[in-house]
Write a protein that holds these residues in place. Structure first.
Motif, PDB file in Angstrom:
ATOM      1  N   LYS A 183      -8.109  -4.492  -5.274  1.00  0.00           N
ATOM      2  CA  LYS A 183      -6.886  -4.882  -5.994  1.00  0.00           C
ATOM      3  C   LYS A 183      -5.627  -4.515  -5.218  1.00  0.00           C
ATOM      4  O   LYS A 183      -4.540  -4.996  -5.535  1.00  0.00           O
ATOM      5  CB  LYS A 183      -6.841  -4.224  -7.372  1.00  0.00           C
ATOM      6  N   ASN A 184      -5.758  -3.641  -4.250  1.00  0.00           N
ATOM      7  CA  ASN A 184      -4.604  -3.271  -3.433  1.00  0.00           C
ATOM      8  C   ASN A 184      -4.603  -3.987  -2.083  1.00  0.00           C
ATOM      9  O   ASN A 184      -3.907  -3.584  -1.160  1.00  0.00           O
ATOM     10  CB  ASN A 184      -4.553  -1.752  -3.230  1.00  0.00           C
TER      11      ASN A 184
ATOM     12  N   LYS B 223       8.314  -1.669  -7.851  1.00  0.00           N
ATOM     13  CA  LYS B 223       7.412  -0.790  -8.599  1.00  0.00           C
ATOM     14  C   LYS B 223       8.243   0.279  -9.261  1.00  0.00           C
ATOM     15  O   LYS B 223       8.850   1.112  -8.578  1.00  0.00           O
ATOM     16  CB  LYS B 223       6.407  -0.123  -7.675  1.00  0.00           C
TER      17      LYS B 223
ATOM     18  N   THR C  35      -1.598  -2.791   0.176  1.00  0.00           N
ATOM     19  CA  THR C  35      -0.478  -2.206  -0.589  1.00  0.00           C
ATOM     20  C   THR C  35      -0.851  -0.832  -1.133  1.00  0.00           C
ATOM     21  O   THR C  35      -2.003  -0.407  -1.044  1.00  0.00           O
ATOM     22  CB  THR C  35      -0.104  -3.097  -1.799  1.00  0.00           C
ATOM     23  N   ASP C  36       0.142  -0.179  -1.690  1.00  0.00           N
ATOM     24  CA  ASP C  36      -0.035   1.066  -2.457  1.00  0.00           C
ATOM     25  C   ASP C  36      -0.600   2.253  -1.692  1.00  0.00           C
ATOM     26  O   ASP C  36      -1.149   3.166  -2.298  1.00  0.00           O
ATOM     27  CB  ASP C  36      -0.911   0.819  -3.711  1.00  0.00           C
TER      28      ASP C  36
HETATM   29 MG    MG Z   1      -1.822  -1.709  -6.713  1.00  0.00          MG
END
Ligand code: MG
Ligand code: ADP
Length: 346
Positions: free
Chosen positions: A182-183, A84, A194-195
């Motif tokens: 979405k994460n 990222k 994630t994230d």
């Molecule tokens: Mg994300």
């Protein structure tokens, strides 16, 4: 002028400061920088470099996608990784310090249901976080895939894994702040979140660039925002993370929305404009899955979506509740028109 992160602060903010500074020993001169074969060099490298990946070591491959804060690439670093890359202005100390804080949080996470943090590039202009590459599909795509049949025991299983990962984060006093389908990845039935904790970096970038007084709302963000967070959104060009009252309870609210997606296959307030969502949520209105048969499943939703943050359950409690659900009576409903309902206590 470029600054390295170490000049702003050490990345190891939770390391004893005594350990961080060069210790003195009778036979080594503290004024002299440590050399490679010097014991001090080894001590320094084990503390500072453990999570520090030199940018040159990364092999950046295809762009996977661009999100709120920058771009995500597939890459190689001792195997497949996700990289990222953050677009952070090179002279902003606040952004650098914030990035450093996020990274120090990441380091502390070791849980099956959390993406594996491998390290970070901390040297400007290359700020990047390296994690394991999630090979499965996101939960966002999974719940929308018509070929995917999510029966209730699968739904409960997924929700339980999310609650366990989140419970772990909260036990370590880390807030996710951006929990959304979405994460969340699904890899052969295993949930990978994630994230977590990246919100301050992303928002600082987003709002740091804004010149006018309008509020930029990323699409699909509002349905996850707790009412106390939504009502504190203001049109401001100078937004920082601390302006928004994120809490463990606001993470639980977001989990409620993910639970709704699992049950219904879509986001609440799907087609409504931002102003309308803000108004309704602020008034205590929630979208109810009126076509979900199970009272128990609805109960969980309404608990997580309570207006008062302190009335929402903890993740540890949610895992127990999920565990007690009578799974066979629950059925997932097809997407049909939904109605609004008042949240439980308002
Ligand atoms: Mg994300
Ligand atoms: P968002 O979460 O809003 O989709 P991101 O910037 O986090 O935006 O992600 C951009 C893209 O990269 C998305 O398609 C996302 O699924 C993908 N992605 C993010 N992290 C990983 C990861 N660890 N492994 C694989 N793909 C990832």
């Amino acid at each position: 002028t470029l600054k390295t992160l170490q000049q702003v602060d050490s990345i190891d903010s939770d390391v004893d400061p005594m350990e961080r500074s060069w210790p003195t020993r009778q036979n080594s001169d503290p004024q002299e920088p440590p050399r490679r074969n010097d014991w001090r060099w080894h001590q320094r490298s084990s503390v500072l470099s453990e999570w520090d990946i030199p940018y040159e070591e990364l092999e950046i491959q295809d762009l996977i996608g661009a999100g709120r804060f920058g771009r995500v690439f597939k890459g190689k670093w001792h195997g497949d990784v996700a990289i990222k890359v953050f677009n952070i202005e090179t002279d902003n100390d606040l952004q650098l310090a914030s990035f450093k804080t996020e990274v120090s949080m990441f380091r502390k996470t070791r849980h099956e249901n959390l993406v594996l943090f491998m390290g970070a590039c901390m040297k400007l202009p290359h700020l990047a976080i390296v994690t394991s590459l999630c090979k499965g599909k996101t939960l966002y795509d999974t719940v929308r895939d018509r070929r995917e049949t999510l029966n209730m025991s699968r739904i409960v299983n997924i929700a339980t894994q999310i609650a366990q990962g989140m419970g772990y984060l909260h036990a370590r006093e880390i807030l996710h702040k951006d929990l959304k389908s979405k994460n969340i990845f699904l890899e052969n039935g295993k949930v990978v979140i994630t994230d977590f904790g990246l919100f301050s970096v992303t928002k600082l970038i987003q709002y740091g660039e804004r010149k006018d007084d309008t509020l930029a709302i990323p699409p699909g963000w509002l349905p996850y925002l707790a009412p106390e967070v939504i009502t504190s959104l203001r049109a401001t060009s100078q937004y920082t993370d601390s302006d928004l009252p994120f809490s463990q309870a606001s993470d639980v609210y977001a989990f409620g929305t993910v639970w709704y997606e699992l049950l219904v296959g879509d986001l609440p307030f799907k087609t409504q404009p931002a102003e309308s969502i803000i108004w309704q949520v602020g008034k205590g209105l929630r979208q109810s899955p009126s076509n979900v048969q199970s009272r128990d499943a609805k109960d969980i939703l309404m608990q997580c979506w309570k207006t008062q943050p302190d009335k929402r359950p903890q993740f540890s409690h949610l895992t127990q509740t999920l565990d007690r659900l009578p799974r066979k009576r629950l059925t997932r409903s097809p997407s049909t028109p939904l109605h609004l309902s008042r949240s439980a206590e308002s």
